[in-house]
Design an enzyme around this catalytic site. Structure first.
Site: not given
Ligand code: CP3
Length: 345
Positions: A29, A38, A75
């Protein structure tokens, strides 16, 4: 192929002329071009399951900043989704799932459609292995069973993972079954990613830090040991990076018992301790505070040099201690990239 990728050389324990770098959540983001795609896709999950869009989003940060590795855009929660659990990402709320917190609900999950459901992700990997510049490595990933289980049981993110820790104490047998299901499905998922073309794998255990030592061994170390064993039985040479966030001194046991090739280090871990205790064991990724990347300026610059200077004698991949925060100005990412690209060991 492999030998011009600094990231992979470093994971093999070599000391490259320049320190390779990438950032967790480098696609996301904070980038206006991400927000635009997105919007076009409809939602975050639509983006994850659309191979053309997911490919483009993965490439966005590489085009801007010349990272040494791209991480597959997806994700960690696509696994519970593929097992049949409901999943939605609500803007401003994060993931929401229907809790799986007893044996009956666990029995409703199935691996039957795992690969069919995840096929768009495999297609993204295949696209990327063709499109990435040949000096840029592709990282595949999954969540570790404990961390994924915390979302499955609680139904959303939580501060201290209390519901899941309670379930693990109160209904150990069912919780073990859930972890076993995640070990098997995650192993298969990661093996398939390698088959489709990823160069390395990272397993995120973002919530390992809230567990007491014995629980950490049972729910974080042992499942990861099995996943590494399962992957190596098919692909003995693919580098596997573990990220036991918040594990502190327990990282040492984690490395020795799971036999990962490398570890990612979180923000709270001291770089001099990492230099003395972890770098002799394996290559290390880390560990800039993502909030410094938001605040920028002289403090950011100082912290980047501090990390580079402390870890330059070993196999170090520059990274963040956790993911990029949406408020991060892209210019700050550019500034850090430039420092690393010009840094001489
Ligand atoms: O560029 C990258 O790192 C690749 C993509 C990636 C995402 N999530 C995209 C994402 C990776 C490697 C993850 C891993 C992930 N997802 C973890 C482990 C790493 C960490 O952050 O501790 C976890 C716990 C998640 C679960 C998750 N996904 C949560 C809790 C959330 C909401 C919180 C947040 O940051 O918005 C997501 C959403 C998410 N995953 C987004 C992205 C780009 C945001 C989504 C959006 O566009 O609104």
């Amino acid at each position: 192929m492999t030998n011009n990728k600094l990231f992979l050389q470093t994971l093999k324990g070599q000391q490259t002329e320049r320190v390779p770098f990438w950032f967790m959540r480098q696609a996301g983001r904070y980038l206006p071009e991400y927000m635009a795609l997105r919007k076009e896709a409809g939602s975050f999950l639509d983006l994850c399951y659309n191979p053309d869009f997911a490919t483009e989003v993965t490439l966005q940060p590489i085009k801007r900043f010349n990272m040494d590795a791209a991480i597959l855009f997806s994700d960690i929660l696509v696994i519970p989704h593929a097992l049949g659990q409901d999943l939605a990402f609500k803007v401003g709320e994060g993931p929401v799932l229907t809790p799986v917190d007893n044996l009956e609900k666990l029995k409703a999950l199935s691996m039957e459609k795992l690969h069919q459901h995840l096929n768009p992700v495999y297609q993204t990997v295949s696209n990327l292995s063709e499109k990435l510049p040949n000096n840029v490595a592709l990282i595949g990933f999954a969540g570790a069973p404990w961390t994924v289980a915390t979302y499955m049981v609680n139904g959303r993110g939580s501060k201290d993972q209390a519901e899941t820790r309670l379930m693990a104490y109160q209904d150990r047998e069912t919780f073990q079954k859930l972890i076993d299901l995640l070990v098997t499905s995650t192993s298969e998922y990661l093996i398939k990613q390698v088959e489709m073309g990823v160069d390395a794998l990272q397993v995120f255990d973002s919530w390992s830090g809230t567990l007491p030592a014995d629980e950490f061994n049972q729910w974080c170390v042992e499942p990861m040991r099995k996943i590494v064993e399962n992957i190596r039985a098919v692909y003995p040479d693919v580098p596997i990076i573990g990220f036991p966030k918040g594990a502190g001194h327990k990282i040492q046991t984690y490395i020795k018992k799971t036999k990962v090739n490398a570890v990612s280090i979180d923000t709270s871990t001291s770089t001099s301790w990492v230099r003395d205790k972890i770098l002799p064991l394996c290559p290390v990724q880390g560990n800039l505070d993502p909030l410094l990347l938001v605040s920028g300026g002289a403090a950011l610059e100082k912290a980047v040099y501090h990390i580079l200077d402390h870890l330059k004698a070993g196999s170090h991949i520059f990274n963040l201690g956790h993911g990029i925060i949406p408020q991060t100005p892209p210019e700050n990412v550019k500034m850090v990239s430039d420092i690393i690209l010009n840094y001489k060991r």
